[in-house]
Write an enzyme that holds these catalytic residues in place. Structure first.
Site, PDB file in Angstrom:
ATOM      1  N   CYS A  77     -19.747   0.505 -24.605  1.00 26.81           N
ATOM      2  CA  CYS A  77     -21.366   1.258 -24.546  1.00 26.81           C
ATOM      3  C   CYS A  77     -21.349   1.252 -22.899  1.00 26.81           C
ATOM      4  CB  CYS A  77     -21.940   0.241 -25.176  1.00 26.81           C
ATOM      5  SG  CYS A  77     -21.785   0.386 -27.036  1.00 26.81           S
ATOM      6  N   GLY A 134       0.845  -1.103   0.025  1.00 22.58           N
ATOM      7  CA  GLY A 134       0.067   0.069   0.040  1.00 22.58           C
ATOM      8  C   GLY A 134       0.610   1.398   0.103  1.00 22.58           C
ATOM      9  N   TYR A 164     -12.384   4.518  -9.148  1.00 20.19           N
ATOM     10  CA  TYR A 164     -11.929   5.293  -8.062  1.00 20.19           C
ATOM     11  C   TYR A 164     -11.747   6.807  -8.412  1.00 20.19           C
ATOM     12  CZ  TYR A 164      -9.666   0.671  -6.894  1.00 20.19           C
ATOM     13  OH  TYR A 164      -9.261  -0.675  -6.489  1.00 20.19           O
ATOM     14  N   ARG A 171      -9.164   1.671 -13.305  1.00 18.04           N
ATOM     15  CA  ARG A 171      -9.179   2.572 -11.973  1.00 18.04           C
ATOM     16  C   ARG A 171      -9.936   3.898 -12.111  1.00 18.04           C
ATOM     17  NH1 ARG A 171      -4.745   3.984 -10.669  1.00 18.04           N
ATOM     18  NH2 ARG A 171      -4.866   3.462  -8.670  1.00 18.04           N
ATOM     19  N   GLU A 180       5.342  -6.213   1.237  1.00 12.94           N
ATOM     20  CA  GLU A 180       4.734  -6.981   0.189  1.00 12.94           C
ATOM     21  C   GLU A 180       4.233  -5.839  -0.738  1.00 12.94           C
ATOM     22  OE1 GLU A 180       2.673 -10.296   2.062  1.00 12.94           O
ATOM     23  OE2 GLU A 180       0.727  -8.653   2.621  1.00 12.94           O
ATOM     24  N   PRO A 181       4.729  -5.080  -1.159  1.00  8.50           N
ATOM     25  CA  PRO A 181       4.057  -3.928  -2.227  1.00  8.50           C
ATOM     26  C   PRO A 181       3.822  -4.567  -3.466  1.00  8.50           C
ATOM     27  CG  PRO A 181       6.537  -3.772  -2.257  1.00  8.50           C
ATOM     28  CD  PRO A 181       6.223  -4.970  -1.185  1.00  8.50           C
ATOM     29  N   GLY A 182       2.728  -3.978  -4.183  1.00 10.63           N
ATOM     30  CA  GLY A 182       2.216  -4.443  -5.524  1.00 10.63           C
ATOM     31  C   GLY A 182       2.604  -3.067  -6.394  1.00 10.63           C
TER      32      GLY A 182
END
Ligand SMILES: *Cc1c(COP(=O)(O)O)cnc(C)c1O
Length: 422
Positions: free
Chosen positions: A337, A224, A310, A306, A265-267
């Site tokens: 559409c 995060g 978001y 995204r 543990e970053p993504g």
């Protein structure tokens, strides 16, 4: 809303080559950025050792997994399927830890193969205890606070279902005792963001949990870490955020004699700015003097979801052989559409639209959407409107493109359907 001036790693010539060779839309990953990000994560300050994991749900292509495996990263998997996928890409089960919302049926088999498991609910802990009494396990807690950007990205606090709620420690202890389990890892993932003081707070909350479990050797602080996609956003300096964390580990050791091993543990941090979506402008539509100039791409929520969910902001560039000097405010729409298929929502609010100032654009111009490495290929409305899955390409460190996923054959879209002769 202003862009930065040029894409991070795709110039016109490279983009043209990739588009001609592989078609559009196409994800373009940059190996140099992936390696640099892996090196930054592996240099995270620590007192008594570090295991850095790639949260592979951000983008699980085997080529990326292999680059990270060679760099020395381990894996955070979020489902049993991800565990199998990482093993298929060359990881040993013992390099993978599973923190999942749905414990797979075959978890005991994966555990025997070496997989690390973090129980993410009391029921998961009970199931693990029944299947593997006397064995070692990690516990994922919801420490009661989160720092995600909004209610869709927040992963801690009472509105988040991830992990064992911190007030249920006694219940967790009871299950641990009933099955004679050994808790060796405490895990939290609340989205620590880019603020060093939040990191410090997170470390402190976690040590309060570690104190209650005397067998714990590892503390996993999750991922995060905020990344700056747009020029006005602030990213995370891992050296700055990690320094007080390492200090907290040293203090804890002085106080208790326990030297705790750090896991992160970053993504997003590893992937976000390591990939761009290359697309083409396929239509221009005006809604009159009180409306907008819409620029329609051959991509959209099928590749980059995204913005729609978001209100996330991605830098967007038009690449032309001779860059136009005149500019225009455009609303950028995807090809679905669906009125929510907009790539330029207002920041943080997918319900509102915002325009982008871009060079005056022609149909056929190339368009680059930057910051599209994390939760884009992995999380999209793939197949909506029956658009086939886009290709993925990796630019090696000499800027040479390599195909790492073929564009899907349209017939594959309906290949699993079973004829009904009613
Ligand atoms: C998704 C996830 C991560 C990675 O989060 P990013 O925001 O991509 O860094 C790490 N740990 C767990 C348990 C996750 O679910």
């Amino acid at each position: 809303m202003a862009n930065s001036t040029q894409p991070r790693f795709l110039d016109y010539t490279t983009a043209r080559t990739v588009a001609d060779q592989f078609g559009t839309p196409v994800y373009v990953y940059d190996e140099a950025t992936l390696k640099a990000n892996a090196a930054a994560v592996l240099a995270f300050p620590n007192a008594f050792g570090l295991t850095a994991r790639y949260a592979m749900k951000a983008s699980p292509n085997a080529a990326i997994l292999q680059i990270f495996r060679k760099a020395g990263l381990h894996i955070d998997a979020s489902s049993g399927y991800e565990v199998r996928r990482a093993i298929a890409a060359g990881y040993d089960a013992s390099q993978i830890s599973l923190s999942t919302q749905e414990l797979p049926e075959d978890f005991a088999e994966l555990y025997e193969a070496g997989l690390e498991i973090n129980a993410c609910s009391l029921n998961q802990l009970e199931r693990f205890g029944k299947a593997c009494p006397g064995r070692s396990i990690g516990l994922r807690f919801n420490p009661g606070a989160g720092s995600g950007g909004n209610n869709r990205t927040n992963v801690g606090g009472p509105a988040s279902s991830f992990g064992i709620w911190h007030e249920w420690i006694d219940q967790a202890q009871a299950i641990v005792a009933k099955f004679d389990l050994k808790v060796i890892r405490i895990h939290t993932h609340i989205g620590s963001g880019s603020d060093p003081s939040v990191w410090q707070k997170v470390a402190k909350m976690n040590f309060d949990l570690v104190r209650q479990f005397p067998d714990v050797t590892n503390l996993n602080l999750g991922g995060g870490y905020k990344v700056a996609r747009m020029p006005n956003e602030v990213g995370t300096d891992l050296q700055v955020c990690g320094a007080p964390v390492a200090e907290a580990f040293r203090k804890f050791a002085e106080e208790t004699g326990r030297q705790i091993h750090l896991e992160i543990e970053p993504g997003t941090f590893l992937l976000a700015n390591a990939c761009s979506v290359l697309s083409k402008v396929q239509d221009l539509v005006s809604t009159g003097d009180d409306g907008y100039e819409f620029l329609k791409l051959d991509t959209g929520m099928t590749e980059v979801l995204r913005p729609s969910i978001y209100g996330a902001q991605h830098p967007i560039f038009i690449l032309q052989p001779e860059a136009a000097t005149a500019t225009q405010d455009y609303m950028i729409a995807g090809h679905c559409c669906e009125s929510g298929d907009i790539l330029t929502p207002a920041p943080g609010d997918p319900e509102l639209l915002a325009t982008r100032e871009l060079p005056v654009t022609q149909i056929g111009d190339l368009c680059v959407i930057d910051g599209a490495g994390a939760y884009c290929s992995a999380m999209s409305t793939k197949h909506y409107n029956s658009y086939p899955e886009a290709a993925e390409v990796l630019l090696d460190t000499h800027q040479k493109p390599h195909l790492i996923r073929k564009r899907q054959e349209p017939t594959a879209l309906w290949a699993n359907e079973v004829a009904y002769e009613g």
